[in-house]
Motif scaffolding. Structure first.
Motif, PDB file in Angstrom:
ATOM      1  N   LEU A 155       0.865  -1.172   0.000  1.00 46.91           N
ATOM      2  CA  LEU A 155       0.000   0.000   0.000  1.00 46.91           C
ATOM      3  C   LEU A 155       0.904   1.226   0.000  1.00 46.91           C
ATOM      4  CD1 LEU A 155      -2.987   0.983   0.224  1.00 46.91           C
ATOM      5  CD2 LEU A 155      -2.652   1.027   2.704  1.00 46.91           C
ATOM      6  N   SER A 156       0.822   2.028  -1.054  1.00 48.30           N
ATOM      7  CA  SER A 156       1.667   3.222  -1.142  1.00 48.30           C
ATOM      8  C   SER A 156       1.165   4.297  -0.187  1.00 48.30           C
ATOM      9  CB  SER A 156       1.687   3.754  -2.574  1.00 48.30           C
ATOM     10  OG  SER A 156       0.431   4.328  -2.897  1.00 48.30           O
ATOM     11  N   THR A 157       1.981   5.297   0.031  1.00 46.87           N
ATOM     12  CA  THR A 157       1.600   6.391   0.934  1.00 46.87           C
ATOM     13  C   THR A 157       0.457   7.214   0.366  1.00 46.87           C
ATOM     14  OG1 THR A 157       3.348   7.749  -0.049  1.00 46.87           O
ATOM     15  CG2 THR A 157       3.884   6.566   1.982  1.00 46.87           C
ATOM     16  N   THR A 158       0.169   7.037  -0.938  1.00 50.76           N
ATOM     17  CA  THR A 158      -0.970   7.730  -1.541  1.00 50.76           C
ATOM     18  C   THR A 158      -2.227   6.873  -1.533  1.00 50.76           C
ATOM     19  OG1 THR A 158      -0.314   6.958  -3.738  1.00 50.76           O
ATOM     20  CG2 THR A 158       0.524   9.103  -3.023  1.00 50.76           C
ATOM     21  N   GLY A 159      -2.110   5.646  -0.985  1.00 46.99           N
ATOM     22  CA  GLY A 159      -3.284   4.795  -0.854  1.00 46.99           C
ATOM     23  C   GLY A 159      -3.522   3.832  -1.990  1.00 46.99           C
ATOM     24  N   ASP A 160      -2.563   3.655  -2.905  1.00 45.25           N
ATOM     25  CA  ASP A 160      -2.709   2.701  -4.006  1.00 45.25           C
ATOM     26  C   ASP A 160      -2.306   1.309  -3.530  1.00 45.25           C
ATOM     27  OD1 ASP A 160      -3.505   4.657  -5.875  1.00 45.25           O
ATOM     28  OD2 ASP A 160      -1.410   5.241  -6.172  1.00 45.25           O
ATOM     29  N   LEU A 161      -3.149   0.306  -3.797  1.00 44.29           N
ATOM     30  CA  LEU A 161      -2.930  -1.063  -3.338  1.00 44.29           C
ATOM     31  C   LEU A 161      -2.522  -1.936  -4.519  1.00 44.29           C
ATOM     32  CD1 LEU A 161      -3.138  -2.998  -0.876  1.00 44.29           C
ATOM     33  CD2 LEU A 161      -5.507  -3.442  -1.573  1.00 44.29           C
ATOM     34  N   THR A 162      -1.379  -2.619  -4.407  1.00 42.76           N
ATOM     35  CA  THR A 162      -0.857  -3.462  -5.475  1.00 42.76           C
ATOM     36  C   THR A 162      -0.557  -4.853  -4.935  1.00 42.76           C
ATOM     37  OG1 THR A 162       0.185  -1.546  -6.536  1.00 42.76           O
ATOM     38  CG2 THR A 162       0.941  -3.731  -7.219  1.00 42.76           C
ATOM     39  N   ALA A 163      -1.135  -5.895  -5.540  1.00 41.64           N
ATOM     40  CA  ALA A 163      -0.850  -7.273  -5.145  1.00 41.64           C
ATOM     41  C   ALA A 163       0.562  -7.644  -5.575  1.00 41.64           C
ATOM     42  CB  ALA A 163      -1.861  -8.220  -5.782  1.00 41.64           C
ATOM     43  N   LEU A 164       1.291  -8.353  -4.702  1.00 36.81           N
ATOM     44  CA  LEU A 164       2.663  -8.748  -4.991  1.00 36.81           C
ATOM     45  C   LEU A 164       2.700 -10.181  -5.515  1.00 36.81           C
ATOM     46  CD1 LEU A 164       4.503  -7.310  -1.867  1.00 36.81           C
ATOM     47  CD2 LEU A 164       4.604  -6.432  -4.207  1.00 36.81           C
ATOM     48  N   GLN A 165       3.555 -10.402  -6.509  1.00 33.87           N
ATOM     49  CA  GLN A 165       3.709 -11.752  -7.053  1.00 33.87           C
ATOM     50  C   GLN A 165       4.708 -12.542  -6.214  1.00 33.87           C
ATOM     51  OE1 GLN A 165       5.870 -13.423 -10.858  1.00 33.87           O
ATOM     52  NE2 GLN A 165       3.865 -12.610 -11.484  1.00 33.87           N
ATOM     53  N   SER A 166       4.423 -13.811  -5.996  1.00 38.15           N
ATOM     54  CA  SER A 166       5.311 -14.687  -5.235  1.00 38.15           C
ATOM     55  C   SER A 166       5.311 -16.074  -5.859  1.00 38.15           C
ATOM     56  CB  SER A 166       4.884 -14.762  -3.768  1.00 38.15           C
ATOM     57  OG  SER A 166       3.537 -15.195  -3.658  1.00 38.15           O
TER      58      SER A 166
END
Length: 329
Positions: free
Chosen positions: A230-241
């Motif tokens: 979650l970025s400081t601007t509130g954008d949520l990105t799923a991480l690949q694993s």
């Protein structure tokens, strides 16, 4: 390493830190002691089962619930191994943690399992979601999901082994304390597993999993808050694993057997992650178990693990574990 009871590779400190400068230690415990109750019978709706099991891995050696579920016919309800994992493809291991590159979660669920034919089985489930990602300083809110995790699998079983492919879809949501600042994204995962008898009682085990937003299902990344960033601007990105495990079990004699296994797990890089966040883990183990009596196992295991962080720092560790197991039945 940070965990003295289990060989958790994610608890290995990076070289150059104060924790890494500490010397090794000996630890003796009996926390793996477990008790279970297993009740089975026939019913008008099919086979009935009620199962409960606990051990002493709670805080301060407290008794904790491992499994607690009921089954009637094709329907299971309660807490047990997630539908996304395959416990029957796990290599022989003495350490309680097991290979860190495997899918390994116990959680609450409602699951339906049914045969497709003599050798094919499928299952679908709704399971507790519990998304794991960190909320940066300056934002106010929580990680949550509006829907359950949705795993399922198809399994092909023959007398000499099996192959299973599992899938998972889930929602990750940042629920902000500001009405207009909520964010959500979808996660997905695939887990292909197998266990095949080779010569005599020997067996080959393998697992490979990949996904986005499903890191908490991999042993190395559980509790690390890396399902998403979650970025400081509130954008949520799923991480690949990704995770992979390969193991082999060899029977030297009726009462003596050995296992050897290697596993690895990898998390994608992202500028929003701190440098101390895990990037990759590896672990290797080799063991021998002797059963001088059918209710007793004696054995030893040599383990090695390495943790690499996002900033390039790393640490590794060795452990030797000896175990005595006494069964009541």
């Amino acid at each position: 390493m940070g965990n003295v009871d289990d060989f958790q590779v994610n608890s290995i400190p990076a070289r150059g830190t104060a924790a890494a400068a500490q010397s090794g230690q000996t630890n003796i415990h009996a926390r793996e002691t477990r008790f279970n109750v297993d009740v089975r019978s026939d019913s008008p709706a099919g086979k009935f089962r009620a199962f409960a099991e606990g051990d002493f891995y709670g805080s301060g050696n407290a008794f904790r619930l491992r499994h607690g579920f009921g089954e009637i016919g094709p329907l299971l309800g309660g807490q047990t191994w997630t539908t996304f994992m395959d416990i029957s493809a796990r290599p022989l291991t003495i350490d309680f943690e097991g290979p860190d590159g495997e899918a390994f979660v116990r959680q609450a669920m409602l699951r339906y399992t049914a045969p497709l034919s003599a050798h094919w089985t499928f299952a679908v489930a709704v399971e507790d979601p519990s998304p794991q990602f960190a909320v940066p300083s300056g934002l106010s809110g929580t990680a949550r999901s509006n829907m359950p995790d949705l795993p399922g699998y198809v399994r092909y079983q023959k007398p000499r082994g099996h192959v299973q492919v599992a899938g998972l879809v889930r929602q990750l949501r940042f629920d902000s304390n500001e009405d207009d600042a909520n964010e959500l994204t979808l996660g997905w995962g695939l887990n292909a597993t197998m266990s095949v008898t080779t010569f005599g009682k020997d067996a080959l085990q393998a697992q490979f999993l990949v996904g986005e937003g499903t890191s908490r299902y991999i042993e190395s990344f559980g509790g690390q808050n890396v399902d998403a960033v979650l970025s400081t601007t509130g954008d949520l990105t799923a991480l690949q694993s990704q995770g992979a495990v390969i193991g082999y079990t060899h029977h030297w004699a009726d009462a003596v057997r050995s296992g050897i296994a290697y596993s690895t797990a990898r998390l994608e890089s992202n500028a929003a992650l701190s440098g101390a966040t895990i990037k990759r883990t590896q672990d290797f183990r080799v063991n021998m178990l002797w059963s001088p009596y059918k209710l007793v196992d004696l054995g030893g295991e040599l383990l090695w693990g390495r943790r690499d962080n996002q900033d390039g720092s790393h640490g590794d560790n060795w452990r030797f574990q000896f175990t005595t197991i006494y069964r009541l039945h």
